[in-house]
Design a protein around this motif. Structure first.
Motif, short mmCIF file in Angstrom:
data_model
loop_
_atom_site.label_atom_id
_atom_site.label_comp_id
_atom_site.label_asym_id
_atom_site.label_seq_id
_atom_site.Cartn_x
_atom_site.Cartn_y
_atom_site.Cartn_z
N GLU A 19 34.84 41.25 51.74
CA GLU A 19 34.60 40.78 49.94
C GLU A 19 35.71 41.59 49.25
O GLU A 19 35.74 42.49 49.02
CB GLU A 19 33.54 40.96 49.87
N HIS A 20 36.78 40.57 49.05
CA HIS A 20 37.13 41.36 47.62
C HIS A 20 37.14 41.03 46.31
O HIS A 20 38.26 40.27 45.59
CB HIS A 20 38.87 41.71 48.39
N ASP A 21 36.68 41.01 45.65
CA ASP A 21 36.07 40.40 44.30
C ASP A 21 36.51 41.43 43.81
O ASP A 21 36.67 42.50 44.02
CB ASP A 21 34.27 39.90 43.62
N GLN A 29 25.46 52.47 44.24
CA GLN A 29 25.04 53.83 43.38
C GLN A 29 26.99 53.22 43.17
O GLN A 29 27.45 54.93 42.84
CB GLN A 29 25.06 54.74 42.96
N MET A 30 27.79 52.49 43.77
CA MET A 30 28.83 52.79 44.15
C MET A 30 30.08 51.84 43.42
O MET A 30 29.32 50.49 44.48
CB MET A 30 29.56 53.68 44.91
N LEU A 31 30.71 51.48 42.60
CA LEU A 31 31.29 50.25 42.04
C LEU A 31 33.05 50.32 43.08
O LEU A 31 33.65 51.66 42.65
CB LEU A 31 31.65 49.78 41.14
N GLU A 32 33.33 49.12 43.27
CA GLU A 32 34.53 48.83 44.22
C GLU A 32 35.99 48.25 43.17
O GLU A 32 35.00 46.67 43.38
CB GLU A 32 34.79 47.96 45.89
N ILE A 33 36.19 48.25 42.90
CA ILE A 33 37.39 47.71 41.72
C ILE A 33 38.84 47.21 42.58
O ILE A 33 39.28 48.62 43.43
CB ILE A 33 37.86 48.57 40.85
N ASN A 34 39.05 46.10 43.08
CA ASN A 34 40.50 45.79 44.10
C ASN A 34 41.14 45.83 43.01
O ASN A 34 41.44 44.20 42.57
CB ASN A 34 39.94 44.72 44.77
N TYR A 50 39.70 55.66 46.90
CA TYR A 50 40.99 55.14 46.80
C TYR A 50 41.77 54.49 48.21
O TYR A 50 42.58 55.84 49.16
CB TYR A 50 41.27 54.84 46.30
N VAL A 51 42.20 52.67 48.48
CA VAL A 51 42.63 53.52 49.57
C VAL A 51 44.01 52.22 49.28
O VAL A 51 43.92 51.39 47.97
CB VAL A 51 42.61 52.39 50.89
N GLY A 52 45.69 52.87 49.09
CA GLY A 52 46.66 51.80 48.64
C GLY A 52 47.68 52.56 47.87
O GLY A 52 47.67 53.61 47.71
N ASN A 53 47.92 52.17 46.88
CA ASN A 53 49.03 52.92 45.99
C ASN A 53 48.89 52.34 45.05
O ASN A 53 48.58 51.54 43.77
CB ASN A 53 50.20 52.10 46.04
N LEU A 90 39.78 50.95 44.75
CA LEU A 90 39.70 51.87 43.98
C LEU A 90 37.34 51.92 43.80
O LEU A 90 37.21 51.25 44.05
CB LEU A 90 39.79 51.62 43.00
N TYR A 91 37.35 53.46 44.17
CA TYR A 91 35.93 53.73 44.25
C TYR A 91 35.90 54.30 43.42
O TYR A 91 36.53 54.87 43.04
CB TYR A 91 35.41 53.80 46.08
#
Length: 230
Positions: A19-21, A29-34, A50-53, A90-91
């Motif tokens: 999932e990549h919303d 208790q944790m938010l993922e921001i793509n 976080y993963v990425g740049n 980003l978490y």
């Protein structure tokens, strides 16, 4: 495979890559921001991974002008926001509090400044304050009005409850347990002298927020104490 092996533990707790919303709950208790070559505002210190740049910049909420003056007067350092920009996952989290994701569609909400976890770049924020509130606060109880089209993430201690405000039926809440309310409501701060006399000291119950009109108020089963005695 045994449920207690290291491989089983990793499989059970691993990130969900299907999932990549834009904003999504990775855990309660944790938010993922793509992020895809864009930026978001997050609560300072909320990044847990976080993963990425992704690049991070710390900013003061509503830096400059009257907002900055109010921030310094009422909240000391004030709520610090962190700008995260780039591409990647980003978490963010806030002291184990539960995350609630809201998608605004041209609407406005007011949120306790301490309970804002993140909002995207399309959302406008501006500080608001209750009448006669100056001098009674010591580091956290201020409100931020969020308006526009986009995602907002707020955090709550436990499962929140929404109280409906109806014409002629005002709702009273403890400021320390009040998380957010509909943007059309203008709360008033009330003082309950009897509580102060009964307890002999200040408390959250000494002050209440009164909401009148047509809307809603979100409260949490926990009091984050901001009041101090003069």
């Amino acid at each position: 495979m045994s449920e207690y092996t290291l491989a089983a533990f990793v499989e059970k707790t691993r990130q969900n890559e299907r999932e990549h919303d834009y904003f999504e709950l990775e855990k309660p208790q944790m938010l993922e921001i793509n992020l895809n070559n864009q930026f978001v505002w997050t609560k300072n210190g909320s990044m847990v991974g976080y993963v990425g740049n992704i690049k991070f910049e710390r900013e003061g909420m509503l830096s400059g002008g009257l907002g900055n003056l109010i921030k310094k007067t009422l909240t000391g350092e004030g709520a610090k926001l962190m700008k995260a920009s780039g591409t990647g996952r980003l978490y963010v989290a806030d002291s184990g509090k539960k995350v609630q994701i809201l998608k605004l569609e041209g609407e406005s909400i007011c949120v306790n400044g301490n309970d804002i976890l993140a909002h995207d770049q399309t959302i406008k924020n501006e500080i608001t304050m209750l009448k006669s509130i100056a001098g009674m606060m010591s580091g956290g109880l201020f409100q931020v009005r969020l308006t526009g089209n986009g995602h907002v993430a707020i955090s709550t201690h436990g499962d929140p409850l929404t109280l409906l405000v109806k014409p002629g039926e005002p709702v009273f809440t403890d400021p320390n347990a009040t998380v957010a309310w509909s943007g059309n409501l203008k709360p008033e701060l009330k003082t309950n002298v009897s509580f102060k006399s009964l307890l002999g000291r200040g408390s959250g119950e000494e002050f209440q927020m009164m909401f009148q009109g047509d809307g809603w108020v979100l409260i949490q089963p926990y009091e984050e104490v901001y009041f101090q005695q003069k």
